[in-house]
Each structure stands twice: as structure tokens, then as C-alpha cells.
Design an enzyme around this catalytic site. Structure first.
Site, PDB file in Angstrom:
ATOM      1  CB  THR A  93     -10.163  -3.265  -4.696  1.00 53.54           C
ATOM      2  OG1 THR A  93      -8.877  -3.320  -5.312  1.00 53.54           O
ATOM      3  CG2 THR A  93     -11.194  -3.853  -5.655  1.00 53.54           C
ATOM      4  CE  LYS A 169      -7.513  -4.674  -8.413  1.00 56.83           C
ATOM      5  NZ  LYS A 169      -7.229  -4.211  -7.061  1.00 56.83           N
ATOM      6  CE  LYS A 238     -12.765  -5.880  -0.884  1.00 62.03           C
ATOM      7  NZ  LYS A 238     -11.931  -4.920  -1.655  1.00 62.03           N
TER       8      LYS A 238
END
Length: 299
Positions: A93, A169, A238
Site C-alpha cells: 500500500t 486501496k 501512513k
């Protein structure tokens, strides 16, 4: 067909184990001891990143942009030595700009590139029940179908450009973060009012919010459990931050994301950085002066 796999963290290890059951596998991890169980079951351990030139497909599962860049790139050039016309798959990711950088570097090197982040927790990786979010040339996706089916129960092709999977995602993880936060707030709210969290848990997961995300996280939050391995709070921050950055590039605002990042930063400051991001609930409960869930209360 020889498959390479780089990155044997909580997710990567489970994925590699699934592939190892179906294909000849070569693995690499910075901490080589993590490969021992795979090697015991027939996998070959690469000694360095230079050992993947015989692989038909090379998969990576790495933590963030910096780790991905360190494995793949030297400046804007592909540094990972892959054979011509092989297929390279990033399961990480990462930011859409990093995916664009990888796409260009692979094109220049004559290597086909797919971005295939996955949905699911480490236990789903080990059982092959992840969801694969794929983007890139559709013919390449078909060529790696057996690998994707080894690691995932379902596969979704989002389009021909790898960054489309990266954006998808981030959108999914952003929604998951909001689910964790709203569960944390709701359980704190009702428990503070004297509602039994186990009764509220049953109501949540068996009526209006019976979706997989709520069923996965509501028990952790109701019982203040900390799964290991989990999804680290730092990784949650993140991902939501990357969604904010991409939204800014698109000229849109994500107001809820601002709230979520503030909460995740508070959790990290409170000492929950390496714990599953469901720790947001424990932070919320302590802020509300609620004591930790005791064994008797849990039961």
C-alpha cells in the site's frame, strides 16, 4: 514457473506460504530467519536482491514508499534485476506517485508491472482469503492468475493503469479507518452510559452493522483486545495520510480524514504506535476515564 517473493512481514509471510503450496518459490527478507519455515517447506532462500533474474514473476510486500524505493529503484531506474518480459507485482500500500515512478521504471526496463494491493488482515493472508485489488495490463493479470488465486479469494481489476489499484486501496483503507474510529467512539459512548459492551457488540454485529469490517473490529474494540500480528497504528496513519495527499492532488477535501489522522497521531503519542489500530478505542476509553476492560467484564 518460478515465483519470487520479497518481504516476509506479517502479511507477506502468509502470502508467500500460500504461493509456496502451488509454485516453485524463491524468497528474500532483510531478516533471513523469517524465511526458515518457507525453506523448510521447499522454498529457495535468495541471498540478495540480485538473485531473482531467473524468476518469471516477482512479488513484493513492503511497508511503505521508502522500503519500495529501496528495493526497486536507483533514482528513476529499475535496480531490481528482473528478466525481460517477466512480470513484477507490488502488493504494498503505497502512494500513487510512487506507483507511477515504478510503472515508468519498469516500462524503460522492458518488464511488465502490476499494482496489486490486498485487503485483509494477516490471518486472512495465511488462509488465502485476501481480496486482491489489481491494476495494470489485463493480459499480464491473466498470466499471474494462479498466483493471485493462491493468495486471495476474490480479485478485482480496477483498470489498465497501475495507479488505479493504489488509489482504490487508499480509498478502502480510509473507509476502514473511519469504521475503526466510529466503533471506538460508539463503544466508549455507550459504555460510559452504563451499557454492557458485550450486549452492544451483539446488537452492532447482528443488526445494522453486520458487514465484515465491523464484525472484525467490533469484538477487538468491545473487549479491548490487541491482536498480534495486527495492523500497526503507524501504518494506518501512513495510509490515511496518503489518501489525503492524493485528494489534495485531485483538488478535493476529505474532512473526515483530518479527524482520523489527528486521532491516529494521538494514539501514537500515547504509546500505541506498534499496536493494532483498534487501539484507538483504548485511547478513547482512557480519555473518557473508563477503566480497562477486566476479565470478568469481558466475560
Amino acid at each position: 514457473m518460478i515465483i519470487g517473493f520479497i518481504g516476509l512481514g506479517a502479511m507477506g509471510l502468509g502470502m508467500a506460504q500460500r504461493i509456496n503450496k502451488e509454485h516453485e518459490l524463491k524468497v528474500y527478507n532483510r531478516s533471513p530467519e523469517k524465511a526458515s519455515a518457507l525453506v523448510a517447506n521447499g522454498a529457495t532462500q535468495a541471498q540478495s536482491l540480485q538473485d531473482f533474474t531467473d524468476c518469471d514473476i516477482v512479488c513484493t510486500m513492503l511497508s511503505d514508499d521508502a522500503a519500495v524505493e529501496a528495493v526497486y529503484l536507483s533514482g528513476d531506474t529499475l535496480a531490481l534485476p528482473l528478466k525481460k518480459n517477466s512480470i513484477s507485482i507490488s502488493h504494498s500500500t503505497i502512494s500513487p506517485p510512487m506507483v507511477d515512478k515504478l510503472t515508468n521504471a519498469h516500462e524503460q526496463a522492458g518488464i511488465r508491472f502490476l499494482c496489486v494491493p490486498v485487503l485483509g488482515r494477516p490471518d486472512k493472508a495465511a488462509s488465502g482469503e485476501l481480496v486482491a485489488v489489481t491494476a495494470g495490463p489485463k493480459d499480464a493479470v491473466e498470466e499471474v492468475r494462479s498466483v493471485l488465486e493462491a493468495i486471495s479469494a476474490r480479485q478485482f481489476w480496477m483498470g489498465p493503469t497501475p495507479r488505479q489499484a493504489a488509489v482504490t486501496k487508499l480509498g478502502m483503507n480510509f473507509m476502514l479507518a473511519t469504521a475503526v474510529e466510529v466503533l471506538a467512539e460508539s463503544f466508549t459512548f455507550t459504555r460510559k452510559a452504563g451499557i454492557d459492551p458485550e450486549v452492544f457488540l451483539t446488537l452492532v454485529t447482528e443488526t445494522l452493522f453486520s458487514a465484515p469490517a465491523f464484525k472484525a473490529y467490533a469484538p477487538l474494540i468491545a473487549r479491548e483486545q490487541s491482536p498480534s500480528p495486527g495492523f500497526k497504528t503507524t501504518l494506518g496513519l501512513k495510509d490515511v495520510s496518503l489518501a489525503q495527499q492524493e485528494a489534495q492532488a485531485l483538488g478535493i477535501d476529505l474532512p473526515i480524514a483530518n479527524i482520523i489522522t489527528d486521532q491516529l497521531r494521538s494514539a501514537i503519542k500515547a504509546g500505541y504506535a506498534d499496536e493494532d489500530w483498534s487501539a484507538l478505542a483504548r485511547l478513547k476509553a482512557r480519555t473518557a476515564s473508563l477503566p480497562p476492560i477486566s476479565r470478568s467484564e469481558d466475560e
